[in-house]
Scaffold this active site. Sequence first.
Site, mmCIF file in Angstrom:
data_model
loop_
_atom_site.group_PDB
_atom_site.id
_atom_site.type_symbol
_atom_site.label_atom_id
_atom_site.label_comp_id
_atom_site.label_asym_id
_atom_site.label_seq_id
_atom_site.Cartn_x
_atom_site.Cartn_y
_atom_site.Cartn_z
ATOM 1 N N ASP A 30 0.883 -1.373 -0.027
ATOM 2 C CA ASP A 30 -0.214 -0.045 0.080
ATOM 3 C C ASP A 30 0.816 1.218 -0.084
ATOM 4 O O ASP A 30 2.111 1.306 0.669
ATOM 5 C CB ASP A 30 -1.024 0.007 1.479
ATOM 6 C CG ASP A 30 -2.174 0.894 0.935
ATOM 7 O OD1 ASP A 30 -3.038 0.103 0.833
ATOM 8 O OD2 ASP A 30 -1.985 2.129 0.963
ATOM 9 N N LEU A 153 -16.816 -11.264 -1.598
ATOM 10 C CA LEU A 153 -16.831 -11.321 -0.173
ATOM 11 C C LEU A 153 -17.640 -10.324 0.533
ATOM 12 O O LEU A 153 -17.856 -9.007 -0.030
ATOM 13 C CB LEU A 153 -15.036 -10.875 0.248
ATOM 14 C CG LEU A 153 -14.130 -11.402 -0.545
ATOM 15 C CD1 LEU A 153 -12.614 -10.858 0.089
ATOM 16 C CD2 LEU A 153 -13.906 -13.060 -0.178
ATOM 17 N N GLU A 155 -18.614 -8.110 3.592
ATOM 18 C CA GLU A 155 -18.280 -7.501 4.842
ATOM 19 C C GLU A 155 -18.812 -8.338 6.042
ATOM 20 O O GLU A 155 -19.879 -8.543 6.012
ATOM 21 C CB GLU A 155 -18.448 -5.994 5.046
ATOM 22 C CG GLU A 155 -17.829 -5.021 4.106
ATOM 23 C CD GLU A 155 -18.030 -3.769 4.242
ATOM 24 O OE1 GLU A 155 -18.082 -3.314 5.318
ATOM 25 O OE2 GLU A 155 -17.508 -3.103 3.074
ATOM 26 N N ASN A 211 -23.919 -8.580 -8.105
ATOM 27 C CA ASN A 211 -24.170 -7.547 -7.102
ATOM 28 C C ASN A 211 -25.598 -7.013 -7.715
ATOM 29 O O ASN A 211 -26.607 -6.713 -6.729
ATOM 30 C CB ASN A 211 -23.219 -6.541 -7.067
ATOM 31 C CG ASN A 211 -22.208 -6.919 -5.900
ATOM 32 O OD1 ASN A 211 -22.388 -7.895 -5.312
ATOM 33 N ND2 ASN A 211 -21.447 -6.219 -5.939
ATOM 34 N N PHE A 252 -30.969 -13.803 0.953
ATOM 35 C CA PHE A 252 -31.281 -12.148 0.354
ATOM 36 C C PHE A 252 -32.714 -12.030 0.126
ATOM 37 O O PHE A 252 -33.069 -11.235 -0.715
ATOM 38 C CB PHE A 252 -30.408 -11.971 -0.707
ATOM 39 C CG PHE A 252 -29.018 -11.407 -0.502
ATOM 40 C CD1 PHE A 252 -28.093 -12.459 0.127
ATOM 41 C CD2 PHE A 252 -28.674 -10.272 -0.683
ATOM 42 C CE1 PHE A 252 -27.097 -12.269 0.572
ATOM 43 C CE2 PHE A 252 -27.254 -9.953 0.039
ATOM 44 C CZ PHE A 252 -26.575 -11.107 0.471
ATOM 45 N N LEU A 253 -33.688 -12.529 0.980
ATOM 46 C CA LEU A 253 -35.130 -12.111 1.092
ATOM 47 C C LEU A 253 -35.389 -11.561 2.376
ATOM 48 O O LEU A 253 -36.641 -11.899 2.682
ATOM 49 C CB LEU A 253 -35.878 -13.437 0.685
ATOM 50 C CG LEU A 253 -35.865 -13.873 -0.729
ATOM 51 C CD1 LEU A 253 -36.845 -14.978 -0.987
ATOM 52 C CD2 LEU A 253 -36.281 -12.730 -1.907
ATOM 53 N N ALA A 255 -36.469 -8.523 4.212
ATOM 54 C CA ALA A 255 -36.852 -7.040 4.133
ATOM 55 C C ALA A 255 -36.356 -6.195 5.316
ATOM 56 O O ALA A 255 -36.154 -6.684 6.257
ATOM 57 C CB ALA A 255 -38.463 -6.992 4.262
ATOM 58 N N CYS A 263 -20.876 -1.852 -1.946
ATOM 59 C CA CYS A 263 -20.888 -2.477 -3.511
ATOM 60 C C CYS A 263 -22.081 -2.397 -3.993
ATOM 61 O O CYS A 263 -22.073 -1.861 -5.310
ATOM 62 C CB CYS A 263 -20.537 -4.036 -3.201
ATOM 63 S SG CYS A 263 -18.897 -4.446 -2.969
HETATM 64 C C1 UDX Z 1 -22.006 -7.506 -1.126
HETATM 65 C C2 UDX Z 1 -21.943 -8.654 -1.991
HETATM 66 O O1 UDX Z 1 -22.865 -9.596 -1.072
HETATM 67 C C3 UDX Z 1 -20.457 -9.486 -1.978
HETATM 68 O O2 UDX Z 1 -20.672 -10.772 -2.788
HETATM 69 C C4 UDX Z 1 -19.812 -8.396 -2.664
HETATM 70 O O3 UDX Z 1 -18.456 -8.931 -3.027
HETATM 71 C C5 UDX Z 1 -19.813 -7.033 -1.978
HETATM 72 O O4 UDX Z 1 -21.035 -6.531 -1.836
HETATM 73 P P1 UDX Z 1 -21.683 -6.501 1.454
HETATM 74 O O5 UDX Z 1 -21.745 -5.099 0.675
HETATM 75 O O6 UDX Z 1 -20.731 -6.885 2.314
HETATM 76 O O7 UDX Z 1 -21.635 -7.808 0.267
HETATM 77 O O8 UDX Z 1 -23.252 -6.875 1.800
HETATM 78 P P2 UDX Z 1 -24.335 -7.889 1.673
HETATM 79 O O9 UDX Z 1 -24.480 -8.773 3.006
HETATM 80 O O10 UDX Z 1 -24.260 -8.517 0.548
HETATM 81 O O11 UDX Z 1 -25.561 -6.873 2.038
HETATM 82 C C6 UDX Z 1 -25.936 -5.785 1.324
HETATM 83 C C7 UDX Z 1 -26.986 -4.930 1.632
HETATM 84 O O12 UDX Z 1 -28.352 -5.729 1.674
HETATM 85 C C8 UDX Z 1 -26.784 -4.472 3.008
HETATM 86 O O13 UDX Z 1 -27.361 -3.270 3.295
HETATM 87 C C9 UDX Z 1 -27.732 -5.574 3.852
HETATM 88 O O14 UDX Z 1 -28.279 -5.128 4.960
HETATM 89 C C10 UDX Z 1 -28.984 -5.719 2.862
HETATM 90 N N1 UDX Z 1 -29.708 -7.134 2.835
HETATM 91 C C11 UDX Z 1 -29.113 -8.154 2.413
HETATM 92 C C12 UDX Z 1 -31.035 -6.953 3.167
HETATM 93 O O15 UDX Z 1 -31.679 -5.962 3.351
HETATM 94 N N2 UDX Z 1 -31.747 -8.259 3.065
HETATM 95 C C13 UDX Z 1 -31.087 -9.373 2.801
HETATM 96 O O16 UDX Z 1 -31.628 -10.395 2.792
HETATM 97 C C14 UDX Z 1 -29.720 -9.476 2.568
#
Ligand code: UDX
Length: 432
Positions: A30, A153, A155, A211, A252-253, A255, A263
């Site tokens: 870095d 990945l 977070e 994404n 990812f369902l 609410a 991302c």
């Molecule tokens: C995401 C992707 O999942 C990952 O593969 C990519 O490399 C980076 O972006 P991240 O941003 O860490 O990861 O969070 P993620 O767990 O995917 O959640 C994203 C957003 O969706 C969050 O605000 C989370 O609260 C929301 N979410 C996720 C929901 O509201 N409901 C869900 O069921 C899942």
Amino acid sequence: MKLCMIGTGYVGLVSGVCFADLGNDVTCVDKDISKINNLKKSIIPIYEPGLDELVKKNYKAGRLKFSTNIGESVKKSDIIFICVGTPTKRNSYEADLSQVFTVAKEISKNIKSFKIIINKSTVPVLTGDKVEKIIAKKVKKKLFSVVSNPEFLREGEAIRDFIYPDRVVIGTSNKSSNKKLKNLYSPLISKGAKYINTSRRAAELIKYASNAFLATKVTFINEIANLCEKLDINIEDVSIGIGTDKRIGGRFLRAGPAYGGSCFPKDTRALIDTAKKTKTSLSVINTVINSNEKRSEILLKRINKILNNKIKNKKITFLGVTFKANTDDMRESACLKMIPYLNNKGAKIKYYDPTGQKNEFRKLKNVQYKNNIKHACEKSDLIIIHTEWNEFKFLDLKKIVKKKNFILYDMRNIYSPDKMKKQNIKYFGIGR
Ligand code: UDX
């Protein structure tokens, strides 16, 4: 194998440490001297469960090194990963690729033997072609190959996601690079990860389309939740009912508030920019972006209704302000819209977050950080659970709040409405 990760942000650091843990010789580079000095002392710049232990272990074992010298690090490595940021440009949907191109130039000055250069940064389709052109200005084509290897990945779950990925995507038509990379990832493939070798452009698009699809899924269920609230249906029942269909899938369902993070918002916008440049309509993703941007307004309207249109002087507590649990990341958190709005309307806000006070709210009058749940909730009129941290899951709120008729607005549907009713707690969730 000898690897070099350029950029010790989220992706570079997590991937570098995990590759070292798999037995590779990894140098994380870095340009930020203080970051590198801190890493040498195992002071980690980001919050990610399990990362500090893994850094300590691999640094001590000598498999993980930190450096600010990009040239030396490139020279001694076989595989170089570009892991720098690609933020959205100001007042635009376009991804800013300046860091990727600067690094590509630096790499090109230091290639003396064959190198595989991997783009792990999330970059729009055709960026691999551009990186190849930059390097080819200084280096013979037979001395390097540019590959796309997107990361998936999450977070807070990044180490697990690295070790147990659903798939490893390698975008290259170079057979020897493909063979070497399959070998690099073989410990993960043997644990069940699917190895997908495809074209470089397809790999770049797979990342954005993944994404965008997940953001669409979250937005879809959030809109269905709006409908559930009008029709007295529990969204949880609907999520289970549709998610058990294997074609849809149950993840990812959930609410909740508007999606955020580093991302989904950035990558959906960048994909729209690519579509615009190629004169293609991506109307679904456009709608998703708009719907998500309006989601906080919908939740704020509900707060207004819950408080009988009297926000002024109401004591409101936010539990969790980051965009999701297990991260300290505030980027695009829905709280960045909701807290200033309520503050403007005269509410007195206290918040607690397991990752501490947030600079974003320091200047707001009447927004106070409390370093524990009890102090944050005491005497509040409305408690809002914004983030799904485990420590919010078993709260004895009656004891903690010490006030009659307080209201709980559970934006992550952690608590059961029936149990809350039995305890005489005025309860609101999302989509129920
Ligand atoms: C995401 C992707 O999942 C990952 O593969 C990519 O490399 C980076 O972006 P991240 O941003 O860490 O990861 O969070 P993620 O767990 O995917 O959640 C994203 C957003 O969706 C969050 O605000 C989370 O609260 C929301 N979410 C996720 C929901 O509201 N409901 C869900 O069921 C899942």
